[in-house]
Design a protein around this motif. Structure first.
Motif, PDB file in Angstrom:
ATOM      1  N   LYS A 196       8.316  37.770  34.918  1.00  0.00           N
ATOM      2  CA  LYS A 196       6.901  37.881  35.269  1.00  0.00           C
ATOM      3  C   LYS A 196       6.770  37.863  36.784  1.00  0.00           C
ATOM      4  N   ILE A 197       5.967  38.775  37.291  1.00  0.00           N
ATOM      5  CA  ILE A 197       5.675  38.833  38.720  1.00  0.00           C
ATOM      6  C   ILE A 197       4.160  38.817  38.869  1.00  0.00           C
ATOM      7  N   GLY A 198       3.663  37.963  39.747  1.00  0.00           N
ATOM      8  CA  GLY A 198       2.230  37.848  39.978  1.00  0.00           C
ATOM      9  C   GLY A 198       1.654  36.620  39.301  1.00  0.00           C
ATOM     10  N   GLY A 221      -2.163  34.799  37.489  1.00  0.00           N
ATOM     11  CA  GLY A 221      -3.500  34.977  36.940  1.00  0.00           C
ATOM     12  C   GLY A 221      -3.679  36.321  36.264  1.00  0.00           C
ATOM     13  N   GLN A 222      -4.734  37.016  36.612  1.00  0.00           N
ATOM     14  CA  GLN A 222      -5.039  38.314  36.019  1.00  0.00           C
ATOM     15  C   GLN A 222      -4.203  39.447  36.605  1.00  0.00           C
ATOM     16  N   ASP A 223      -3.525  39.197  37.705  1.00  0.00           N
ATOM     17  CA  ASP A 223      -2.743  40.234  38.368  1.00  0.00           C
ATOM     18  C   ASP A 223      -1.253  39.949  38.192  1.00  0.00           C
ATOM     19  N   GLN A 224      -0.714  40.356  37.048  1.00  0.00           N
ATOM     20  CA  GLN A 224       0.697  40.124  36.807  1.00  0.00           C
ATOM     21  C   GLN A 224       1.311  41.263  36.015  1.00  0.00           C
ATOM     22  N   SER A 225       2.598  41.399  36.206  1.00  0.00           N
ATOM     23  CA  SER A 225       3.377  42.391  35.474  1.00  0.00           C
ATOM     24  C   SER A 225       4.530  41.672  34.824  1.00  0.00           C
ATOM     25  N   LEU A 226       5.002  42.218  33.725  1.00  0.00           N
ATOM     26  CA  LEU A 226       6.172  41.626  33.112  1.00  0.00           C
ATOM     27  C   LEU A 226       7.058  42.692  32.533  1.00  0.00           C
ATOM     28  N   LEU A 265       7.091  37.884  46.840  1.00  0.00           N
ATOM     29  CA  LEU A 265       6.405  37.519  45.606  1.00  0.00           C
ATOM     30  C   LEU A 265       7.240  36.502  44.857  1.00  0.00           C
ATOM     31  N   ASP A 266       6.594  35.682  44.061  1.00  0.00           N
ATOM     32  CA  ASP A 266       7.305  34.753  43.199  1.00  0.00           C
ATOM     33  C   ASP A 266       7.531  35.409  41.851  1.00  0.00           C
ATOM     34  N   ILE A 267       8.737  35.234  41.326  1.00  0.00           N
ATOM     35  CA  ILE A 267       9.037  35.726  39.987  1.00  0.00           C
ATOM     36  C   ILE A 267       9.326  34.528  39.092  1.00  0.00           C
TER      37      ILE A 267
END
Length: 111
Positions: free
Chosen positions: A96-98, A100-105, A58-60
């Motif tokens: 931040k990981i993810g 668009g609408q699918d992200q976590s921080l 995943l990109d962070i």
């Protein structure tokens, strides 16, 4: 207007939380992604562990309080990764990981 006020409240709440409290924002209904970052606060060197059953990398992004991206890296899931942002000034940032609408921080503090 209401969405802007809600986002402002959420960011204000996250900024006021204690560093030891894990502040996580998850949007959308994407694949389950869990991650932890430690030590927090730190001198700018963090360990990041990302757990995901759906993706292998995943990109962070590390962003400041106004949303500017200051650091990006691709990380392997299910393996600890060392993040060195000791070049950034002391302060509060978000990982931040993810997309668009699918992200976590998660909030991080550099002391």
């Amino acid at each position: 207007m209401r969405r802007t006020a809600t986002l402002f409240f959420l960011l204000t709440f996250l900024a006021a939380a204690q560093p030891s409290q894990a502040a996580v924002l998850t949007q959308g209904a994407g694949p389950d992604i869990e991650f932890s970052v430690y030590p927090n606060p730190s001198n700018g060197v963090f360990s990041l562990e990302v757990k995901s059953s759906a993706q292998t990398s995943l990109d962070i992004r590390i962003v400041n309080l106004i949303g500017q991206t200051l650091y990006t890296q691709s990380v392997e899931t299910n393996h600890p990764t060392r993040i060195d942002v000791s070049n950034l000034p002391k302060g509060v940032y978000f990982i931040k990981i993810g997309e668009g609408q699918d992200q976590s921080l998660r909030r991080i503090v550099i002391q």
